[in-house]
Design a protein around this motif. Structure first.
Motif, short mmCIF file in Angstrom:
data_model
loop_
_atom_site.label_atom_id
_atom_site.label_comp_id
_atom_site.label_asym_id
_atom_site.label_seq_id
_atom_site.Cartn_x
_atom_site.Cartn_y
_atom_site.Cartn_z
N LEU A 386 0.03 -5.46 12.33
CA LEU A 386 -0.57 -5.80 11.12
C LEU A 386 -1.80 -5.51 10.52
O LEU A 386 -2.74 -4.93 11.48
N ARG A 387 -2.17 -5.27 9.13
CA ARG A 387 -3.21 -4.89 8.86
C ARG A 387 -4.25 -6.05 8.67
O ARG A 387 -3.92 -7.25 8.92
N HIS A 388 -5.64 -5.71 8.42
CA HIS A 388 -6.71 -6.23 8.49
C HIS A 388 -6.65 -7.50 7.31
O HIS A 388 -6.00 -7.04 6.18
N GLY A 389 -6.65 -8.71 7.34
CA GLY A 389 -6.31 -9.45 6.50
C GLY A 389 -5.02 -10.11 6.38
O GLY A 389 -4.75 -11.40 5.87
N ASP A 390 -4.09 -9.52 7.07
CA ASP A 390 -2.72 -10.35 7.21
C ASP A 390 -2.89 -11.38 8.36
O ASP A 390 -3.59 -11.15 9.27
N GLU A 391 -2.03 -12.27 8.27
CA GLU A 391 -2.05 -13.46 9.14
C GLU A 391 -0.76 -13.60 9.71
O GLU A 391 0.44 -13.50 9.05
N LEU A 392 -0.77 -13.94 11.09
CA LEU A 392 0.43 -14.26 11.84
C LEU A 392 0.46 -15.74 12.54
O LEU A 392 -0.84 -16.15 13.17
N TYR A 393 1.38 -16.31 12.12
CA TYR A 393 1.29 -17.58 12.74
C TYR A 393 2.72 -18.08 13.61
O TYR A 393 3.63 -17.41 13.35
N ARG A 394 2.54 -18.71 14.53
CA ARG A 394 3.60 -19.06 15.25
C ARG A 394 4.07 -20.46 15.01
O ARG A 394 3.00 -21.54 15.05
N GLU A 399 9.56 -18.49 16.98
CA GLU A 399 9.56 -18.16 15.62
C GLU A 399 7.93 -17.95 15.20
O GLU A 399 7.29 -18.79 15.36
N PHE A 400 8.08 -16.73 14.59
CA PHE A 400 6.61 -16.36 14.00
C PHE A 400 6.81 -16.23 12.44
O PHE A 400 8.11 -15.92 11.92
N VAL A 401 5.62 -16.44 11.73
CA VAL A 401 5.74 -15.97 10.30
C VAL A 401 4.52 -15.19 10.02
O VAL A 401 3.22 -15.68 10.34
N ALA A 402 4.60 -13.83 9.57
CA ALA A 402 3.35 -13.33 8.97
C ALA A 402 3.36 -13.37 7.53
O ALA A 402 4.31 -13.60 6.60
N VAL A 403 1.96 -13.75 7.02
CA VAL A 403 1.71 -13.60 5.66
C VAL A 403 0.97 -12.75 5.27
O VAL A 403 -0.31 -12.40 5.67
N VAL A 404 1.49 -11.72 4.11
CA VAL A 404 0.93 -10.69 4.03
C VAL A 404 0.81 -10.37 2.19
O VAL A 404 1.87 -10.94 1.62
N ASP A 405 -0.34 -9.87 1.87
CA ASP A 405 -0.21 -9.41 0.43
C ASP A 405 0.01 -8.09 0.22
O ASP A 405 -0.71 -7.24 0.91
N VAL A 406 0.76 -8.02 -0.99
CA VAL A 406 1.48 -6.48 -1.05
C VAL A 406 1.53 -6.32 -2.54
O VAL A 406 1.25 -7.14 -3.31
N ALA A 407 1.54 -4.89 -2.87
CA ALA A 407 1.78 -4.54 -4.19
C ALA A 407 3.14 -4.50 -4.74
O ALA A 407 3.74 -4.54 -5.69
N ARG A 408 4.14 -4.19 -3.66
CA ARG A 408 5.45 -3.92 -3.80
C ARG A 408 6.35 -4.37 -2.91
O ARG A 408 5.73 -4.61 -1.62
N PRO A 409 7.60 -4.76 -2.90
CA PRO A 409 8.44 -5.22 -2.18
C PRO A 409 8.46 -4.33 -0.84
O PRO A 409 8.69 -4.76 0.20
N ILE A 415 5.90 -3.22 6.57
CA ILE A 415 5.10 -4.18 7.43
C ILE A 415 6.24 -4.67 8.34
O ILE A 415 5.99 -4.56 9.62
N GLY A 416 7.34 -5.09 8.03
CA GLY A 416 8.39 -5.55 8.80
C GLY A 416 8.71 -4.43 9.85
O GLY A 416 9.28 -4.74 10.74
N GLU A 417 9.10 -3.37 9.40
CA GLU A 417 9.42 -2.30 10.14
C GLU A 417 8.47 -2.00 11.41
O GLU A 417 8.99 -1.61 12.51
N ARG A 418 7.26 -1.91 11.09
CA ARG A 418 5.96 -1.82 11.97
C ARG A 418 6.27 -3.05 13.05
O ARG A 418 5.85 -2.51 14.38
#
Length: 471
Positions: A386-394, A399-409, A415-418
């Motif tokens: 993940l990038r700086h500022g992205d957050e990962l929750y278990r 089950e995990f969830v990443a919360v990320v801010d993006v400009a485009r879908p 990020i999912g591919e990474r």
């Protein structure tokens, strides 16, 4: 006028008060004698309150089963009379916003300020009745009694100073209210100076190379910083409280050279907390003072209270940390997952639902301990992608969830591919579903769409990414 008032010869009451005040040897005794004399002539609940430090303290009372030990000068009818320097009469106490109820229903309250000869308020004389009385009569009497009392207090040296026990109580309240370690340590240092009467309090915490000092100020404190080693701290840690009883120039101060060389002539040393913690409260002075045992006992109580409050702060911090982190994987967050997705920005915040493929097989085959180890390794791998500022929750199980801010879908799917690639580096695979929050959409619905996309990946063979609602 009530029957009670009819039986009050004002001149007799005032002469009784004056005669008894003349016999008082202390301010506290003067207040008690004035209250006792007045209570002989009326069934009122009577209290004298004097301004001590930052409170109006009850010095003497009669007629009431219970009284407030103290009130703030801005509180209650007594506080109002003290602050204004003017008498107060209440005939309908329930309608007065400042009235403080305690005990029986009160019909009349009269409160007169106690003034110094200079006219400066130093306290208040408060009277309350449960039956109607002549308020005007009692206002005049209360003012005259308060005047006599004020004059006698001035003759005896003025209001009493705050006792050491009262100081300790005040500081204990401040310690309890401290919201951080820094605030607590600052409060401990000031309280130690105030309660002990010595000039320089220092909180010393042993380290491998000496002692870390907190609260050091003034020339003596600076010299201590340069010279204090572990010897004095270790001694107090091991054997408990000690204090000096004379001048080191005439008494053998062997073993305390580091203190004497710094200019210390008087000291109280008190351990703080359990022995294995090793913190010590040192209170020192350049003057030769012999602390009495009562003072040392108060400082010990202060140290105990300080440790209790410090332990409470650490417990609260631990609870806050647990509330914002996953104890197994160590994932840490600025707030709960619910709070984070509630702040999701429409069309800019993406939720990436992540599920470890075939995790149940790992648990069933190798046991839950092995499964937990996989989760720890997976959390590290995903976090690294993940990038700086992205957050990962278990959010539960595998089950995990990443919360990320993006400009485009497509940035979100990238990020999912990474994340998928990161899982492969530890010999595992994950399925990832991606959803951008829509305008007006509840965040829970966004997560539900991400989950639906994740299960589409599962059905298609796992180890991949899918954007919600894509064909």
């Amino acid at each position: 006028m009530s029957i009670v008032d009819a039986l009050v010869p004002p001149d007799l009451l005032l002469s009784d008060v004056a005669a008894r005040l003349a016999t008082a040897a202390t301010v506290s005794e003067a207040c008690a004698l004035a209250v006792d004399a007045a209570s002989r002539h009326t069934p009122a609940m009577i209290a004298t309150l004097l301004h001590v430090h930052d409170r109006l303290r009850c010095v003497a009372a009669a007629g009431s089963w219970q009284v407030y030990s103290s009130i703030r000068p801005a509180e209650g009818v007594a506080g109002r009379a003290f602050t204004s320097g003017k008498s107060e009469v209440l005939l309908a106490v329930g309608n007065d916003p400042d009235y403080i109820s305690l005990g029986p229903e009160v019909a009349v309250e009269v409160c007169a300020p106690i003034l110094a000869p200079s006219g400066q308020p130093i306290g208040a004389l408060n009277l309350e009745w449960t039956e109607p009385v002549d308020a005007d009569l009692w206002r005049d009497l209360a003012e005259q009694i308060a005047e006599l009392l004020g004059e006698r207090i001035a003759q005896l040296g003025g209001p009493p100073a705050e006792s050491r026990g009262e100081r300790l109580l005040r500081h204990a309240v401040a310690l309890t209210a401290a919201g951080s370690d820094r605030e607590l340590l600052s409060t401990v240092v000031e309280a130690a100076r105030d309660v002990s009467g010595l000039s320089t309090p220092v909180l010393a915490v042993p380290t491998r190379v000496g002692a870390r000092l907190y609260g050091v100020d003034g020339p003596l404190g600076q010299r201590l910083r340069a010279r204090l080693g572990t010897r004095t701290v270790a001694r107090a840690r091991r054997h408990g409280t000690s204090y000096t009883i004379g001048d080191p120039a005439s008494l053998d101060a062997h073993g305390f050279e580091e203190l004497v060389d710094a200019g210390v002539r008087s000291m109280i040393a008190v351990p703080v907390g359990p022995v294995d913690i090793g913190a010590v409260l040192l209170i020192v002075d350049e003057g030769v003072v012999t602390p009495d045992p009562a003072t040392v006992n108060l400082v010990e109580l202060l140290a105990t209270q300080a440790w209790t409050c410090l332990d409470r702060l650490k417990t609260l911090e631990h609870l806050r940390e647990r509330a914002t982190s996953d104890p197994l994987t160590g994932l840490r967050h600025q707030g709960s997952f619910g709070e984070r997705i509630a702040r999701a920005t429409p069309d800019r915040t993406a939720l990436l639902a992540i599920d470890v493929d075939q995790f149940k097989t790992i648990n069933d085959t190798y046991g839950h301990q092995a499964g937990d180890q996989v989760l720890v390794e997976m959390a590290r791998a995903l976090q690294s992608a993940l990038r700086h500022g992205d957050e990962l929750y278990r959010i539960g199980g595998d089950e995990f969830v990443a919360v990320v801010d993006v400009a485009r879908p497509d940035e979100a799917t990238g990020i999912g591919e990474r994340l998928v690639s990161a899982a492969r580096t530890i010999g595992r695979t994950v399925s990832v579903g991606v959803a951008l929050r829509r305008r007006g959409e509840a965040p829970e619905l966004t997560l539900r769409r991400a989950d639906a996309a994740l299960y589409d990946v599962k059905r298609e063979g796992r180890d991949g990414v899918r954007l919600a609602d894509s064909p």
